[in-house]
Each structure stands twice: as C-alpha cells, then as structure tokens.
Write an enzyme that holds these catalytic residues in place. Sequence first.
Site, short mmCIF file in Angstrom:
data_model
loop_
_atom_site.label_atom_id
_atom_site.label_comp_id
_atom_site.label_asym_id
_atom_site.label_seq_id
_atom_site.Cartn_x
_atom_site.Cartn_y
_atom_site.Cartn_z
N CYS A 71 0.84 -1.21 0.00
CA CYS A 71 0.00 0.00 0.00
C CYS A 71 0.87 1.25 0.00
CB CYS A 71 -0.90 0.01 1.23
SG CYS A 71 -1.84 1.55 1.43
N HIS A 189 -8.24 7.31 3.57
CA HIS A 189 -7.69 8.57 3.08
C HIS A 189 -8.76 9.36 2.34
CE1 HIS A 189 -7.69 6.32 -0.70
NE2 HIS A 189 -7.45 7.47 -1.34
#
Length: 364
Positions: A71, A189
């Site tokens: 990630c 996010h």
Amino acid sequence: MRKTVRHLADGREIIYFDDSAKPPPRDALDTRDLPAVAADSQIRRDPLTGEWVALAAHRQTRTYKPPADLCPLCPSKPGKPSEIPESDYDVVVFENRFPSFAQSVTGEKGTLDGRGLVPVAPGKGRCEVVCFTSDHDRSFGELSQERVRTVVDVWADRTATLSTVDGVEQVFPFENRGEEIGVTLHHPHGQIYGYPFVTPRTERMLATAAEYHAAHGRHVLGDVLAAERETGSRVIAAGEHWTAFVPPAARWPVQVLVVPHRQVPDLTGLTGAERTDFAEVYLKVLRCCDALYDRPLPYVAAWHQAPVRRGRDLSWLHLELFSVLRSKDKLKYLAGSESGMAVWVNDATPEQIAERLRAACAPR
C-alpha cells in the site's frame, strides 16, 4: 497540533500533522528513484451546458488496487518505501502523484482548434492526498473524536493554503470510501482538489441562494436547517453547533447533510468549539451508516465550500455524505433519467431513509 513540511524524492510536498504528545522530528528521507511528475491536464468548457470538463489522460497509469503489503499510503518499512517516508504518522498530506490539476501544467488559454466555440485552458490547480491514520485497517468512522478534530484542522489548514495557490478558484476536500464508489486504494484517506474554476454544482447552488435571498432576505440553507430542526422527522444526529439530516429532496438511497448552525463560507471560519462538535456529530452519522446494512457503507463525503473569490456571502459550509448502496447487496445505478437528463428517481423517501438510519444506530 504540529505541522512539518518536507519533500518527496520527485519534489512533491509532504506535510505531517502531529497530534500526539511527543512526535518525532519527521526527518526521514524518501529513498525512491522517482521520475518527475508529468501532469498534462487541460480543461474545456462544454458549449452546450457552459460547464468545465477536466481532461487528464496521464491518470490512466495511476496505482490500482495494490496488495495491502504494498500500500503506497502506509508508512514506509525496510525494503518497502511508500509515499510516506516515516515509519509511522498521525495525519499526513502530500501532493498527488497523478493529479487531475497541477501547478506544473503548461499551455495557453484559447479555444479548441482556434474556432472560438470551445474554450480551453491548462488544468492549473493542485490535488492533494490526506491520510487520516497510519493504520491500514481502520476507517474514518473508527477514528477517535480527537483524531477527527485534527482532520478538521488539517482540512481548514489546506483550504487556507490552497486558496492562495495560483489558478485555484475553489477548494474541495472529500473522501471516497468503498470499491462500489470506485476506490482503488483501501487505506483510509481522502483528497483535496484545488479547482481552476467554480464547479457546476456550486454555481447552481449560488444561483439558487441568490434568488432565494432576493425573495426572502435570508439564506435558503438557513431556512432549510431551521425547518429540519423544528420538524425533526429527517434528523439523524444533532449537537450544540451542527445538525445532520436527510435532505428533504434526497437523490441517493443514503444521503445526509451535516450543517453548522452558523453561516460560514468555508472550514477556515469554524471556531474551535464548532470543529470539536462536528467531530462528535459526524462520528454518530458514520456509525449509523455502517450499521444500516450491517457492513461498511461505501460513500462519498463531500465538503461544500465557498469559491475563493466570489459568492462567499451566499455560501453556507456543509458536508454532504451519500451512498450508491440501496440495500445490503444492491447498487443504485445512474441510468437513463439520472445520467441522460439529470432527473433523479429515488427508490425511498427521505423520511424512510432517515428512519432506517435512526433505527440502525439505536441501542439494541
């Protein structure tokens, strides 16, 4: 909150916002060998609607659903450098590597093919990524109230900064959550767009607010808020400074507005007490949303803020959350009426949506 500005290997800005008691100095270096960001964005105005459209073909190569151990939004690990060089962080903001709008774009204003019919211009603006936590497996709704307050302060900080960036006309913080929405990175996010124009939705809302004010001498959202607080049939959560309710003409199968009781044009105008109260009210809303179908709800959470240079007296800051999920395993598709004519058909009434949300988060 401590703010630390650093730069990534390709020159992009990264900003650490620390709310922990004794944060480290944030001096880790980005060890990757990165090419320079090659943004080539253009905007064109549709001659039939007057709306601007962004063209950003370079985004076709952006990162797409990487495995969790690769990630790019997690902290860097030995042998696995990411977009965040530090081994841990609280909240971090950095310039998007695949931006829809950027300061580096080149080109001149003109018209397509020189015919005078379709105005074109470079897509000059800024796009940022906001990571709410270093924990890959959390969601916004699982953050502490204190962390959400930090995120609100970060949004306000970036709104103030991006409002001074060359070419930016409107600042738009938002979060996309869930694959059904189109999310390709699962780390919790959001993003912030600094648009080089005022968005079509905002233009329409400003025109409606101006018309309503001319007729009644008041702000339309202020009157809607007062009516919702009085009737209560569509209210989901309320605090001292904010009320969350299903809009009376909801388009989506799940849709909630979170509105401050006081008119402010953007996030920078909120007091400390208002920011803290938002964190409490919004977390209640997210808990209701995730309980609705007993699964994480895919959603878009979008801040409606005033443009940078005009319409600020007609704007009333608010957050809009909506979901395409109309049942636990069924999606609301934007078909002919919605996509072709922008006429929405909802399968549930706003009152039904509100009742379902309240029931979902009621003590069991």
